[in-house]
Design an enzyme around this catalytic site. Sequence first.
Site, mmCIF file in Angstrom:
data_model
loop_
_atom_site.group_PDB
_atom_site.id
_atom_site.type_symbol
_atom_site.label_atom_id
_atom_site.label_comp_id
_atom_site.label_asym_id
_atom_site.label_seq_id
_atom_site.Cartn_x
_atom_site.Cartn_y
_atom_site.Cartn_z
ATOM 1 N N ARG A 108 -2.533 -6.821 19.506
ATOM 2 C CA ARG A 108 -3.548 -5.547 19.241
ATOM 3 C C ARG A 108 -4.967 -5.967 19.312
ATOM 4 O O ARG A 108 -5.866 -5.317 19.887
ATOM 5 C CB ARG A 108 -3.000 -4.840 18.034
ATOM 6 C CG ARG A 108 -3.871 -3.560 17.852
ATOM 7 C CD ARG A 108 -3.496 -3.076 16.495
ATOM 8 N NE ARG A 108 -4.326 -3.760 15.430
ATOM 9 C CZ ARG A 108 -4.017 -3.723 14.228
ATOM 10 N NH1 ARG A 108 -2.967 -2.788 13.573
ATOM 11 N NH2 ARG A 108 -4.570 -4.324 13.634
ATOM 12 N N ARG B 248 0.822 -1.324 -0.066
ATOM 13 C CA ARG B 248 -0.015 -0.009 -0.074
ATOM 14 C C ARG B 248 0.905 1.326 -0.012
ATOM 15 O O ARG B 248 1.817 1.377 0.530
ATOM 16 C CB ARG B 248 -0.969 0.067 1.253
ATOM 17 C CG ARG B 248 -2.011 -1.129 1.539
ATOM 18 C CD ARG B 248 -2.912 -0.803 2.618
ATOM 19 N NE ARG B 248 -3.289 -2.160 3.336
ATOM 20 C CZ ARG B 248 -4.446 -2.779 2.613
ATOM 21 N NH1 ARG B 248 -4.953 -2.245 1.710
ATOM 22 N NH2 ARG B 248 -4.905 -3.846 3.251
ATOM 23 N N ARG C 74 -6.220 -5.781 0.115
ATOM 24 C CA ARG C 74 -7.597 -5.671 0.135
ATOM 25 C C ARG C 74 -7.892 -4.097 0.220
ATOM 26 O O ARG C 74 -7.307 -3.542 0.928
ATOM 27 C CB ARG C 74 -8.174 -6.214 1.329
ATOM 28 C CG ARG C 74 -9.538 -6.126 1.456
ATOM 29 C CD ARG C 74 -10.227 -7.232 0.689
ATOM 30 N NE ARG C 74 -9.845 -8.782 1.223
ATOM 31 C CZ ARG C 74 -10.086 -9.873 0.388
ATOM 32 N NH1 ARG C 74 -10.703 -9.766 -0.906
ATOM 33 N NH2 ARG C 74 -9.835 -10.760 0.849
ATOM 34 N N HIS D 292 3.257 -9.708 1.335
ATOM 35 C CA HIS D 292 2.818 -8.607 2.368
ATOM 36 C C HIS D 292 4.307 -8.004 2.911
ATOM 37 O O HIS D 292 4.214 -7.337 3.985
ATOM 38 C CB HIS D 292 2.184 -9.144 3.317
ATOM 39 C CG HIS D 292 1.619 -8.570 4.369
ATOM 40 N ND1 HIS D 292 2.086 -8.606 5.661
ATOM 41 C CD2 HIS D 292 0.394 -7.594 4.144
ATOM 42 C CE1 HIS D 292 1.138 -7.625 6.332
ATOM 43 N NE2 HIS D 292 0.379 -7.162 5.617
#
Length: 729
Positions: free
Chosen positions: A589, A399, A429, A459
């Site tokens: 998290r 991204r 996504r 990724h």
Amino acid sequence: MCLDEQKNVIESEPDQAKQEILTEFDLNSPEWFLNRELTWLEFNRRVLHEGQDSRNPLLERVFFLSVVGSNLDEFFMKRIGGLKQLVGAGVKKLSVDGRTPQEQIDDCHIVVQDILKQNQMLEVELKRLLAEAGIVLVRYDQLTKEQKTFADNFFYDNIYPLLTPQGTDPAHPFPFISNLSLNLLVKVSYPDTEHAHLNRIKVPVDSEVSSRFIQIGKEDLYVPIEDVIANNLDLLFPGMVIESCDFFRVTRNAITERDQEQANDLLSMIESALRDRKFAEIVRLEVNSNMSLSLRGMLAAELNINEEKDVFEVEGLISKRHLMQIAQLDRHDLHFPPHQPVDHPELLGEDPNIFHIIREKGSILLQHPYESFDTSVERFIKEASEDPKVLAIKMTLYRTAEQSRVIQYLIDAAQNGKQVAVVVELKARFDESANIRWARFLEEVGIHVTYGVVGLKTHSKVIFVVRKDFDGLHRYAHIGTGNYHAGTARGYSDLGLFTCDSVIGSDLTDLFNYLTTGYTVARKYKKLLPCPNLLKKKLLEKICREGKLQAEGGQGLIQLKTNALEDKDITRALYKVSQAGVHVDLIVRDSCRLRPGIPGLSENIRVISIVGRFLEHSRIFYFRNGGKEEYFIASADLMKRNLESRVEVCTPVELLRLQTLLREMLDIQLNDRHCCWEMQSDGSYVKLQVEPGEDEHSSFEYLIKNAEKRLKTTLRMVVKKGKNALKKK
């Protein structure tokens, strides 16, 4: 023997009886695993709590409420959408926690309904507090006559031309409703007739012209755009009687995977999948709470959904994600104190060349957002694009920002004659469209673009630079936990490593050859632990090793910081070493399958979640290893998909000064009592409280101060060095 019975016996019986009980734990039993979806929803409760916490500045509380709305949208698109596909396919296989897909959906709906109730109560409270602070959100009917005139004029000039009412009758079938669009359902009739007609109007919320909230005049007075439209329907339906006006929104399934193995053109496949998503199955219908039952039933029937299970009544604003517009208002008094990332002190050397600095230091650890992304990572790419000694640049792109300097520097590098290769992940996504555009644009300017390995998402976050130094070719790299996105680098807590380690450089050469060819030949990585072939295996080995060292009289310690712990094999391994006496600290998290604090099974495991100003996104893996401590940072979460179905990179952090920084970060978060939630054995969380006399600063504040302190210390040393040099002269 049930859990309570085991606990009672363990507390009362001698060691031999305890050992017998320990052997009774069946680590395949569903009771020892929490549900992924439900634990993720519990994370959103913690985010919601930040909005409820009066210690946070007001507009930050609005921000957290907006984030919960956005997160729930994504949850329905991805997680509920995927579960519904399993139900539709007749899949009965139980999850590791023992639930069928339909049972997971039903359980999630119960939790979501409770979160929605809390959302509404918080919305009411925040509107009241905003009004007290001079930021007023009102309905159209609460405006004065002059304010209504302003709103009406704004509507006529800016909104009215964009609207297209769509009638429904035998000649006009019910229109297509796009994903997450806000809509009006208007019932009208001719005067003196009883026959009514239904019309759908799409609210142009996300256009460049219209925002969700219209500012009335120059004051901080805002009215929702749909309310202004609803009160100007006479322009859209002149001479008609407006019988009712309601609001609704649909959420569509985002899981529209196609068979990559069979695709001749991956780019075309992703574009087709995006088109599929546009028309995908509806997984949620949101309606205003006072919509009539007959209209709600009609909508459910037209949209082909289950009225009882898939329709959600919403009090207050539908689509609370749009409150982000209010959260971003320029009121410094209602935000956290301004945070300006500082320059990394080790990048302020006398030599302005970043490659010389990295070579001198060996490796440099970056902490974002505490340290600047643009003066470190972006500088690295920029200098690589301009440096005549740089021969090649390779990177992975998952991204990036819409206006990305990273992309521009890659283009500059290609135009400067350097070999540039970029591995673009088209299946990131919700970023597929942007990545398709970037891929085509990069190819047009002569950059070699590939799409990774068939069947695996790329990724990893890596930049790899080959430079001809005075003594031959050297390889420089940045390996990170976060995306190459300048925007998220200011709001996400991430780590990065600059290094010129020759062994890591050699490993990265193999990694990029794998990514650009897709050939799965045996590759022997010496330091890097990539997925899908190596990281999980090595983590399990290191966890097991800690248990063996504990048995030999050591003091085993494992500390793992990750966004999610979902992988059942990692969970089982941690249970086993806890039984052996190894202490395990988990900073997770959101989703976490493991249940801590169960006597005989996990009483040596602590699970905490840090939620606050920045989004925790970094991954750190630590093993005491009998005193030969090991630290790693990674792009991978401890999830089956990451460890087995993605290309990820985990790198060791070996220099003592960098390990000290990671130790400081872990200790600060493990001792946080301001933003820390501790998981209980049943999977619930308890917010830790600051005791009287304890420091009330959060871990985020400590990390900000520590970064500033490191920079000030370096600057003082530079000034002192300069003064000494002047004295000598």
